[in-house]
Scaffold this motif. Structure first.
Motif, PDB file in Angstrom:
ATOM      1  N   TRP A   1      -1.344  -4.417  -3.438  1.00 49.26           N
ATOM      2  CA  TRP A   1      -1.954  -3.799  -4.617  1.00 49.26           C
ATOM      3  C   TRP A   1      -1.257  -4.271  -5.883  1.00 49.26           C
ATOM      4  O   TRP A   1      -0.130  -4.776  -5.808  1.00 49.26           O
ATOM      5  CB  TRP A   1      -1.886  -2.275  -4.494  1.00 49.26           C
ATOM      6  N   CYS A   2      -1.917  -4.099  -6.989  1.00 45.99           N
ATOM      7  CA  CYS A   2      -1.289  -4.519  -8.231  1.00 45.99           C
ATOM      8  C   CYS A   2      -1.619  -3.549  -9.371  1.00 45.99           C
ATOM      9  O   CYS A   2      -2.537  -2.736  -9.259  1.00 45.99           O
ATOM     10  CB  CYS A   2      -1.742  -5.936  -8.596  1.00 45.99           C
ATOM     11  N   ILE A   3      -0.819  -3.651 -10.408  1.00 43.00           N
ATOM     12  CA  ILE A   3      -1.089  -2.849 -11.606  1.00 43.00           C
ATOM     13  C   ILE A   3      -1.975  -3.693 -12.515  1.00 43.00           C
ATOM     14  O   ILE A   3      -1.625  -4.833 -12.850  1.00 43.00           O
ATOM     15  CB  ILE A   3       0.222  -2.515 -12.346  1.00 43.00           C
TER      16      ILE A   3
ATOM     17  N   ASP B   1      -4.336   6.078 -10.624  1.00 38.89           N
ATOM     18  CA  ASP B   1      -5.368   5.469  -9.768  1.00 38.89           C
ATOM     19  C   ASP B   1      -6.129   4.351 -10.458  1.00 38.89           C
ATOM     20  O   ASP B   1      -6.343   3.282  -9.889  1.00 38.89           O
ATOM     21  CB  ASP B   1      -6.333   6.571  -9.299  1.00 38.89           C
TER      22      ASP B   1
ATOM     23  N   LEU C   1      -4.275   0.988 -10.455  1.00 32.32           N
ATOM     24  CA  LEU C   1      -3.812   0.359  -9.211  1.00 32.32           C
ATOM     25  C   LEU C   1      -4.994  -0.218  -8.445  1.00 32.32           C
ATOM     26  O   LEU C   1      -5.916   0.501  -8.064  1.00 32.32           O
ATOM     27  CB  LEU C   1      -3.061   1.381  -8.351  1.00 32.32           C
TER      28      LEU C   1
ATOM     29  N   ARG D   1       2.072   1.957  -3.386  1.00 34.73           N
ATOM     30  CA  ARG D   1       0.945   2.435  -4.180  1.00 34.73           C
ATOM     31  C   ARG D   1       0.666   3.900  -3.853  1.00 34.73           C
ATOM     32  O   ARG D   1       0.467   4.722  -4.758  1.00 34.73           O
ATOM     33  CB  ARG D   1      -0.276   1.568  -3.871  1.00 34.73           C
ATOM     34  N   ASP D   2       0.683   4.257  -2.559  1.00 38.22           N
ATOM     35  CA  ASP D   2       0.435   5.646  -2.157  1.00 38.22           C
ATOM     36  C   ASP D   2       1.502   6.583  -2.715  1.00 38.22           C
ATOM     37  O   ASP D   2       1.208   7.709  -3.116  1.00 38.22           O
ATOM     38  CB  ASP D   2       0.375   5.760  -0.635  1.00 38.22           C
TER      39      ASP D   2
ATOM     40  N   ARG E   1       0.832  -1.202   0.000  1.00 31.37           N
ATOM     41  CA  ARG E   1       0.000   0.000   0.000  1.00 31.37           C
ATOM     42  C   ARG E   1       0.875   1.264   0.000  1.00 31.37           C
ATOM     43  O   ARG E   1       0.548   2.250  -0.664  1.00 31.37           O
ATOM     44  CB  ARG E   1      -0.904   0.029   1.228  1.00 31.37           C
TER      45      ARG E   1
END
Length: 901
Positions: free
Chosen positions: A668-670, A649, A652, A638-639, A635
């Motif tokens: 998280w993932c792309i 956004d 993700l 990602r942030d 996370r």
DNA sequence: GATCCGACAGTGC
DNA sequence: GCACTGTCGGATC
């Protein structure tokens, strides 16, 4: 960390030119691989040849002859000091010999001359970061003997560097077996005490130059009948005629030197009386296999485990027979007769520990019977009754040797108990150990049926999962299963033995019992293999999954089952589950009592079975080389990306595998669709990650999928996603949870390959998944990871025999799901599913919500009240079977119609 | 195109 | 050092 081999040779070098005083201790630390910085520091603080390495080593140098007394003093000091400050190893050195003590193991203190330093050097292993392998007391002798023999074997190999062909290896194996036999015979009284050792010591030169010649002639001598011997047999005149094939084969002798001679004489100093043949053989295998040296004998099949096989298939019955015979002479004679007609056949015999243990147990029963009869006579049990197949040449030798050793020990016991003497030499018969590939040879040729004999097949064959087999193993699989068993490529290697044993049993009537990895009775293997095994046979007894115990330090290696099969009869079958034993009418291929149904996986839901269930999909695989940070991120990462590139956004998204689902891990993932690639590439950190991923995928050596996926270095291998929401099911999860925890996630959520998803699925299905009855279904027909339950769309979801549901029912079930969901939320955010579903502290409301759901589900399956989980499973499987039968007959009539039309 | 498995593997107390 | 519990990717259908 140094390898054991390096340490041994360092110790050899140290013993050859030992430094004096405290330097010896430091040099020894260096030899075993202790940290250099520590050595340097200790050198500064050493005083009068003594130093202490905190919690590790206390060393003292003394005047010649003082090592033992010094060690005794150090031990006393150590015992009176506080526990936390005691050094692990205590060591005194007097210039000629050492005295040492391992406070953790606390066996006998070691006192040896410098020349034996490396042979006993394992006591110092902890100083170099190796934990010492500590055998149980009864195995000490075997481990020590193996260590000594290993050193001798290595020395022989060192002087014969050109010996590399299979024939050479065979010659070396034979040589080793002969030497071992002599060493053993020397100590136990087969030979006159130490006659072999004396002969070597007195008749050969110290430089070893004539040792090979001496041994060759000694072996020849042992193979020659006394009447055929030439008169001038000097050095070995006391060596007896041995025969029995051990000394028969003419093989070249290896070259030997002074070091070999010394190590051979070291071996002769050991007490070979204490050797336990059923362990020793397995350990001996480590002698020739240097790779396995570090784990000396750790993976042998323990006698306790072997008895789990031999007991129910044979020995329990024999014991009962003997008991029934009481003092009845006729019955006792019949019993003895039977013993002499039982053949034990192990088609994966290794160094023979099943055969050896069976032999010993049968001999012990024989002695009991003779005692009842009050008769002294020689054993009627011949080594020829013990038959094996083994592919490794040395293991074959070890197995034959082990059987002889066992025979000798049993003969001794017979003499002790009943005064019956048996001449051990010349060796009469040997165990029938055939070298070969059990997958390739015809077992009927190896253990040919004979009238009047009964045969029992036992063993612990190799396991190897379908995806990890070597080329050779794959070929074996092909040669056995091609055109006979469909989808056999998905089976474990061990399946070969089951298949061939079943064939053997059908032809000979001989029952078999084999150890196996438990996957053979689970999930995908069952519908592939078991219809074949059960043809004309039934399961006689079984041990359900148990952890294999061996001597390895971390014991969690494999979970096994034992399955015994034979020609059907109407006796009850014995089912072992841990300490619980049950006698049941029938044992099915899942090792469940009284259920013989086999559930075959289906690629679609909405079929005749799971009529109203929607499609469940396998998750998406990142294919990023495991720990690479390519498509996946924390996370925080990602942030960080979002902080700089808010437009990232849409790419993700949270991803869920079992861990994320169960432990609330925030990963998280792309996630990029094909038409969005340019847009995503415009975002720097994403672009960088795609480049990294490309590198990972292209640089990966094997694997079609990796290479294929290099074309789309922004994508998961699969592209499965939802429009509104997903019901997510963990792929593998703890068996300790009463209900399977599943969850419903919003549409952004991505399912990884470690979970399954019903994309945009009707919510009532989450209730089905959450029910006890579905959890039971999963446990029964699904695969396992050891004992953990493992979900599968094809095996578990698409086969679940759920009756068709009305809309009202579905609405009712959905209501139950939201109750469960509410109870979870009320239990507090931040509590993971793993925590909530721990039965010890599952929140009351959550438990109630599940119980209410279960009550509703049971009404769906009919009005009957279940007595137990076993009852539920039985009913489920009956339902399943009924549908399958109907389906088959429907298909049959359809096919008929088609044919007539 | 879709898996089901690991004589396992990694973590955390 | 043990108890606990699920990764990852591919060979196979």
């Amino acid at each position: 960390m140094l390898t054991p081999g390096e340490i041994y040779s360092n110790l050899d070098a140290l013993a050859a030119s030992p430094p004096e005083g405290g330097e010896f201790g430091l040099a020894l630390m260096e030899a075993v691989g202790a940290p250099r910085a520590t050595i340097t520091k200790l050198r500064e603080t050493a005083k009068d040849g003594a130093f202490t390495w905190a919690r590790m080593l206390r060393f003292e140098a003394t005047a010649p002859g003082g090592a033992e007394i010094a060690l005794a003093r150090i031990r006393e000091e150590s015992e009176t000091s506080p526990k936390s400050r005691r050094p692990r190893i205590l060591l005194a050195f007097d210039g000629e010999s050492i005295a040492a003590f391992d406070t953790k193991i606390a066996d006998e203190p070691l006192r040896v001359g410098l020349d034996m330093l490396s042979l006993e050097g394992d006591i110092f292993f902890p100083l170099g970061g190796h934990e010492r392998y500590v055998p149980a007391k009864e195995k000490l002798a075997d481990v020590r003997a193996t260590r000594f023999i290993s050193r001798f074997h290595d020395a022989v190999r060192d002087v014969n560097p050109t010996w590399s062909t299979e024939a050479d290896r065979h010659a070396l194996n034979i040589f080793m077996a002969r030497v071992l036999f002599c060493l053993f015979s020397d100590d136990v009284g087969i030979f006159e005490k130490d006659v072999f050792e004396k002969a070597v010591r007195q008749s050969t030169k110290v430089d070893g130059s004539d040792l090979a010649d001496f041994l060759e002639r000694a072996f020849q001598h042992m193979n020659t009948r006394p009447e055929d011997r030439p008169s001038e047999t000097k050095g070995w005149s006391k060596l007896q005629y041995v025969n029995g094939s051990l000394f028969e084969e003419a093989v070249p002798m290896p070259t030997l030197d002074g070091r070999c001679r010394k190590l051979l004489l070291d071996c002769a100093k050991l007490n070979w009386k204490l050797i336990n043949p059923d362990i020793f053989g397995s350990m001996l295998q480590a002698v020739v296999d240097v790779e396995k040296r570090g784990e000396l004998g750790m993976h042998y099949t323990s006698p306790a485990n072997i008895m789990k096989v031999l007991g129910p298939i044979l020995l329990d019955e024999l014991e009962a027979d003997l008991e029934r015979a009481g003092k009845n002479k006729v019955k006792l004679r019949d019993f003895l007769q039977r013993l002499s007609r039982i053949r034990i056949f192990d088609p994966a015999c290794g160094s023979g520990n099943f055969l050896i243990l069976a032999y010993k147990e049968m001999r012990s029963l024989e002695i009991k019977a003779l005692r009842q009869l009050a008769e002294a006579r020689m054993s009627g049990i011949q080594l020829e009754q013990f038959c094996g197949i083994e592919i490794d040449d040395f293991a074959c030798e070890a197995a034959r040797l082990g059987l002889w050793i066992a025979k000798y020990q049993c003969d001794q016991q017979l003499e002790l108990d009943l005064g019956q003497r048996t001449d051990f030499l010349p060796l009469q018969k040997a165990g029938v150990i055939k070298r070969g590939n059990a997958a390739a040879v015809d077992w009927l040729d190896i253990c040919t049926p004979q009238t009047g004999m009964e045969t029992v097949v036992v063993g612990n064959p190799q396991f190897k999962g379908s995806k990890t087999q070597s080329k050779l193993q794959r070929n074996d699989m092909k040669s056995v299963f091609a055109n006979r068993v469909k989808n056999a490529g998905d089976l474990d290697y061990v399946a070969i033995w089951f298949f061939k044993a079943a064939e053997y049993t059908r032809k000979t009537g001989a029952p078999f019992a084999l150890v196996s990895t438990n996957s053979i009775v689970q999930g995908a293997s069952v519908p592939i293999l078991w219809p074949h095994l059960l043809e004309g046979l039934e399961i006689k007894f079984a041990h359900r999954s148990f952890k294999w115990s061996n001597l390895a330090k971390s014991n969690a290696t494999v979970t096994c089952v034992i399955v015994g099969m034979g020609i059907p009869d109407n006796k009850s079958k014995r089912l072992f589950d841990g300490d619980i034993v049950r006698d049941v009418d029938l044992i099915g291929p899942y090792l469940a009592p009284n259920v013989k149904t086999i559930v075959t996986g289906r690629t679609r839901a909405k079929g005749p079975i799971a009529k109203c269930l929607e499609t469940m999909m396998f998750g998406n695989m990142a294919l990023d080389g495991r720990n690479e940070k390519c498509l996946r991120m924390s996370r925080k990462e990602r942030d960080e990306i979002l902080g700089e590139y808010p437009n990232a956004d849409k790419f993700l998204r949270p991803i869920f595998g079992s861990e994320e689902l169960m432990d609330g891990k925030d990963i998280w993932c792309i996630w990029v669709r094909a038409d969005q690639v340019d847009e995503a590439n415009a975002i720097e950190p994403l672009k960088n990650r795609f480049e990294d991923l490309l590198r990972v995928r292209t640089s990966h050596d094997a694997g079609d999928d990796m290479q294929k996926a290099s074309a789309t270095p922004w994508a998961f291998r699969e592209q499965n996603e939802a429009n509104s929401h997903t019901i997510i099911v963990p792929g593998a999860t703890s068996e300790d949870r009463y209900w399977l925890p599943v969850d419903v996630k919003e549409k952004e959520s991505i399912v990884s390959n470690l979970a399954f998803g019903i994309f945009d699925g009707e919510i009532w299905q989450a209730a089905i998944l959450s029910s006890r009855i579905h959890r039971l279904w999963l446990e029964t027909v699904g695969g396992k990871l050891e004992n953990r339950v493992r979900y599968s769309n094809t095996l578990v979801w698409n086969t679940f025999p759920l009756p068709p549901l009305s809309d009202r029912r579905k609405a009712e079930l959905e209501e139950h799901w939201w109750e469960i969901d509410l109870a979870r939320k009320e239990a507090g955010f931040g509590r993971s599913l793993a925590e909530l579903y721990n039965l010890k502290n599952i929140p009351r409301a959550l438990r109630l919500a599940h119980e209410e759901l279960d009550a509703t589900i049971e009404t769906i399956f009919g009005s009957r009240r279940y007595r137990s989980d076993a009852d539920r499973i039985e009913h489920m499987l009956q339902l399943y079977e009924r549908i399958v039968v109907e389906e088959a007959s429907a298909n049959g009539s359809k096919a008929k119609k088609k044919a007539t039309a």
